[in-house]
Design a protein around this motif. Sequence first.
Motif, PDB file in Angstrom:
ATOM      1  N   TYR A   1      52.752   4.913  53.496  1.00 36.88           N
ATOM      2  CA  TYR A   1      53.354   6.241  53.434  1.00 36.88           C
ATOM      3  C   TYR A   1      54.861   6.164  53.646  1.00 36.88           C
ATOM      4  CZ  TYR A   1      48.537   7.966  53.970  1.00 36.88           C
ATOM      5  OH  TYR A   1      47.209   8.225  53.799  1.00 36.88           O
ATOM      6  N   GLU A   2      55.274   5.356  54.600  1.00 40.80           N
ATOM      7  CA  GLU A   2      56.711   5.238  54.901  1.00 40.80           C
ATOM      8  C   GLU A   2      57.481   4.680  53.704  1.00 40.80           C
ATOM      9  OE1 GLU A   2      56.665   2.821  58.381  1.00 40.80           O
ATOM     10  OE2 GLU A   2      56.488   4.521  59.777  1.00 40.80           O
ATOM     11  N   ILE A   3      56.903   3.663  53.048  1.00 44.11           N
ATOM     12  CA  ILE A   3      57.558   3.077  51.868  1.00 44.11           C
ATOM     13  C   ILE A   3      57.648   4.093  50.744  1.00 44.11           C
ATOM     14  CG2 ILE A   3      57.316   1.343  50.046  1.00 44.11           C
ATOM     15  CD1 ILE A   3      56.047  -0.497  52.141  1.00 44.11           C
ATOM     16  N   GLU A   4      56.562   4.855  50.544  1.00 34.81           N
ATOM     17  CA  GLU A   4      56.546   5.858  49.482  1.00 34.81           C
ATOM     18  C   GLU A   4      57.568   6.952  49.742  1.00 34.81           C
ATOM     19  OE1 GLU A   4      55.169   7.388  45.816  1.00 34.81           O
ATOM     20  OE2 GLU A   4      54.870   5.450  46.811  1.00 34.81           O
ATOM     21  N   ILE A   5      57.695   7.367  50.979  1.00 35.95           N
ATOM     22  CA  ILE A   5      58.677   8.410  51.334  1.00 35.95           C
ATOM     23  C   ILE A   5      60.097   7.905  51.090  1.00 35.95           C
ATOM     24  CG2 ILE A   5      59.687   9.676  53.276  1.00 35.95           C
ATOM     25  CD1 ILE A   5      56.871  10.014  54.378  1.00 35.95           C
ATOM     26  N   GLU A   6      60.348   6.641  51.456  1.00 37.54           N
ATOM     27  CA  GLU A   6      61.682   6.063  51.229  1.00 37.54           C
ATOM     28  C   GLU A   6      62.002   5.984  49.747  1.00 37.54           C
ATOM     29  OE1 GLU A   6      61.900   2.302  53.122  1.00 37.54           O
ATOM     30  OE2 GLU A   6      61.832   3.106  55.173  1.00 37.54           O
ATOM     31  N   ASP A   7      60.968   5.666  48.924  1.00 39.22           N
ATOM     32  CA  ASP A   7      61.201   5.485  47.485  1.00 39.22           C
ATOM     33  C   ASP A   7      61.276   6.805  46.731  1.00 39.22           C
ATOM     34  OD1 ASP A   7      61.230   2.785  47.904  1.00 39.22           O
ATOM     35  OD2 ASP A   7      59.166   2.440  47.218  1.00 39.22           O
ATOM     36  N   THR A   8      60.353   7.727  47.062  1.00 44.90           N
ATOM     37  CA  THR A   8      60.253   8.959  46.265  1.00 44.90           C
ATOM     38  C   THR A   8      60.495  10.230  47.074  1.00 44.90           C
ATOM     39  OG1 THR A   8      57.856   9.205  46.653  1.00 44.90           O
ATOM     40  CG2 THR A   8      58.539   7.818  44.800  1.00 44.90           C
ATOM     41  N   GLY A   9      60.491  10.115  48.400  1.00 46.41           N
ATOM     42  CA  GLY A   9      60.686  11.291  49.239  1.00 46.41           C
ATOM     43  C   GLY A   9      59.423  12.096  49.442  1.00 46.41           C
ATOM     44  N   SER A  10      58.260  11.596  48.940  1.00 48.25           N
ATOM     45  CA  SER A  10      56.994  12.336  49.067  1.00 48.25           C
ATOM     46  C   SER A  10      55.819  11.358  49.025  1.00 48.25           C
ATOM     47  CB  SER A  10      56.865  13.353  47.929  1.00 48.25           C
ATOM     48  OG  SER A  10      55.559  13.921  47.917  1.00 48.25           O
ATOM     49  N   ILE A  11      54.714  11.737  49.666  1.00 44.31           N
ATOM     50  CA  ILE A  11      53.488  10.911  49.607  1.00 44.31           C
ATOM     51  C   ILE A  11      52.417  11.609  48.760  1.00 44.31           C
ATOM     52  CG2 ILE A  11      53.897   9.794  51.830  1.00 44.31           C
ATOM     53  CD1 ILE A  11      51.836  11.708  53.036  1.00 44.31           C
ATOM     54  N   LYS A  12      52.841  12.551  47.951  1.00 42.07           N
ATOM     55  CA  LYS A  12      51.898  13.309  47.129  1.00 42.07           C
ATOM     56  C   LYS A  12      51.099  12.402  46.205  1.00 42.07           C
ATOM     57  CE  LYS A  12      51.607  17.006  43.698  1.00 42.07           C
ATOM     58  NZ  LYS A  12      52.364  17.993  42.877  1.00 42.07           N
ATOM     59  N   SER A  13      51.753  11.435  45.571  1.00 42.62           N
ATOM     60  CA  SER A  13      51.061  10.564  44.618  1.00 42.62           C
ATOM     61  C   SER A  13      49.999   9.716  45.323  1.00 42.62           C
ATOM     62  CB  SER A  13      52.062   9.656  43.893  1.00 42.62           C
ATOM     63  OG  SER A  13      52.749   8.829  44.830  1.00 42.62           O
ATOM     64  N   ILE A  14      50.308   9.255  46.550  1.00 44.09           N
ATOM     65  CA  ILE A  14      49.336   8.455  47.308  1.00 44.09           C
ATOM     66  C   ILE A  14      48.138   9.309  47.693  1.00 44.09           C
ATOM     67  CG2 ILE A  14      48.941   7.225  49.471  1.00 44.09           C
ATOM     68  CD1 ILE A  14      51.727   6.172  49.351  1.00 44.09           C
ATOM     69  N   LEU A  15      48.389  10.531  48.151  1.00 42.29           N
ATOM     70  CA  LEU A  15      47.298  11.420  48.548  1.00 42.29           C
ATOM     71  C   LEU A  15      46.411  11.769  47.350  1.00 42.29           C
ATOM     72  CD1 LEU A  15      49.172  13.843  50.990  1.00 42.29           C
ATOM     73  CD2 LEU A  15      47.689  11.914  51.557  1.00 42.29           C
ATOM     74  N   GLU A  16      47.043  11.957  46.181  1.00 43.22           N
ATOM     75  CA  GLU A  16      46.267  12.247  44.975  1.00 43.22           C
ATOM     76  C   GLU A  16      45.398  11.046  44.606  1.00 43.22           C
ATOM     77  OE1 GLU A  16      49.217  13.280  42.114  1.00 43.22           O
ATOM     78  OE2 GLU A  16      49.238  15.417  42.663  1.00 43.22           O
ATOM     79  N   GLU A  17      45.944   9.840  44.770  1.00 44.54           N
ATOM     80  CA  GLU A  17      45.176   8.631  44.487  1.00 44.54           C
ATOM     81  C   GLU A  17      43.991   8.496  45.449  1.00 44.54           C
ATOM     82  OE1 GLU A  17      45.725   3.750  44.449  1.00 44.54           O
ATOM     83  OE2 GLU A  17      47.457   5.063  44.717  1.00 44.54           O
ATOM     84  N   GLU A  18      44.229   8.775  46.735  1.00 46.04           N
ATOM     85  CA  GLU A  18      43.153   8.697  47.719  1.00 46.04           C
ATOM     86  C   GLU A  18      42.078   9.750  47.450  1.00 46.04           C
ATOM     87  OE1 GLU A  18      45.033   9.037  51.489  1.00 46.04           O
ATOM     88  OE2 GLU A  18      45.746   6.949  51.506  1.00 46.04           O
ATOM     89  N   LEU A  19      42.503  10.931  47.045  1.00 41.57           N
ATOM     90  CA  LEU A  19      41.553  11.992  46.709  1.00 41.57           C
ATOM     91  C   LEU A  19      40.703  11.585  45.515  1.00 41.57           C
ATOM     92  CD1 LEU A  19      40.419  14.840  47.044  1.00 41.57           C
ATOM     93  CD2 LEU A  19      42.299  15.688  45.614  1.00 41.57           C
TER      94      LEU A  19
END
Length: 239
Positions: free
Chosen positions: A72-90
């Motif tokens: 999550y921390e890496i994703e936030i640094e790269d894109t500013g959001s963890i939406k894509s990760i949460l969508e993938e987990e869903l």
Amino acid sequence: MGSIKVKQKSMIILNFIIGIVIAINIKNLSGNQTFVTLKTIQEIENQIEIERVEVENLNKLILEKKSNIAKYEIEIEDTGSIKSILEEELNNGKIITGFEDVVGDGVIVTISDSEREIEEWEYAEDFVIHDRNVIKVINDLKIAGAEAISINGERLTTFSEIKCAGPTITINGNTYGQPFVIKAIGNKKFLKSAMEAPNSEMNLNKYLYAVGFEVEEKDKIIIHKYSGQFEFEYIKEGD
């Protein structure tokens, strides 16, 4: 006389040893010590093993959570959001629980009632496919590594039921007659081997009662998502 003296000496030695053992036990008891039986030791060892496994599972869970946080921390640094990760987990959650269409290698198993003439000493019910036969096939497929399974188009989930309804079988509340077509996605070689093992459920029934039983390997199997709705009456959201 010589043998009598030997026996007397043996008895004296035995009594001496017994006396020592009794003295030691009395000393232990007087020191507020108790004897631990072998059964008690085994129970303690079993409890220790249970606790060890629990600690190991907790450590794995901690590592998994730490990995998720780092992701999550890496994703936030790269894109500013963890939406894509949460969508993938869903999406992964939907696949696992059966709420998403899936595709992959696997097998198609077709089973049906026997058409052989029944001898007078045989039972007619042995020549008919029952829910227990289907359930055993499903279990064999799961053990062999099946990742998704359907029966006559009905996606199996944690809450799916398989039960007899006269000459038919009810799955997910819907009733179907034979033949029963079971699709399973997984390693097709492993799945086929599990179905065709000499002691497998359907091989035995095919040999004994000539029931219909076919297994086909497929490079592409599509299993559609569960189409029903879950209505929970007793499960409540945790505090």
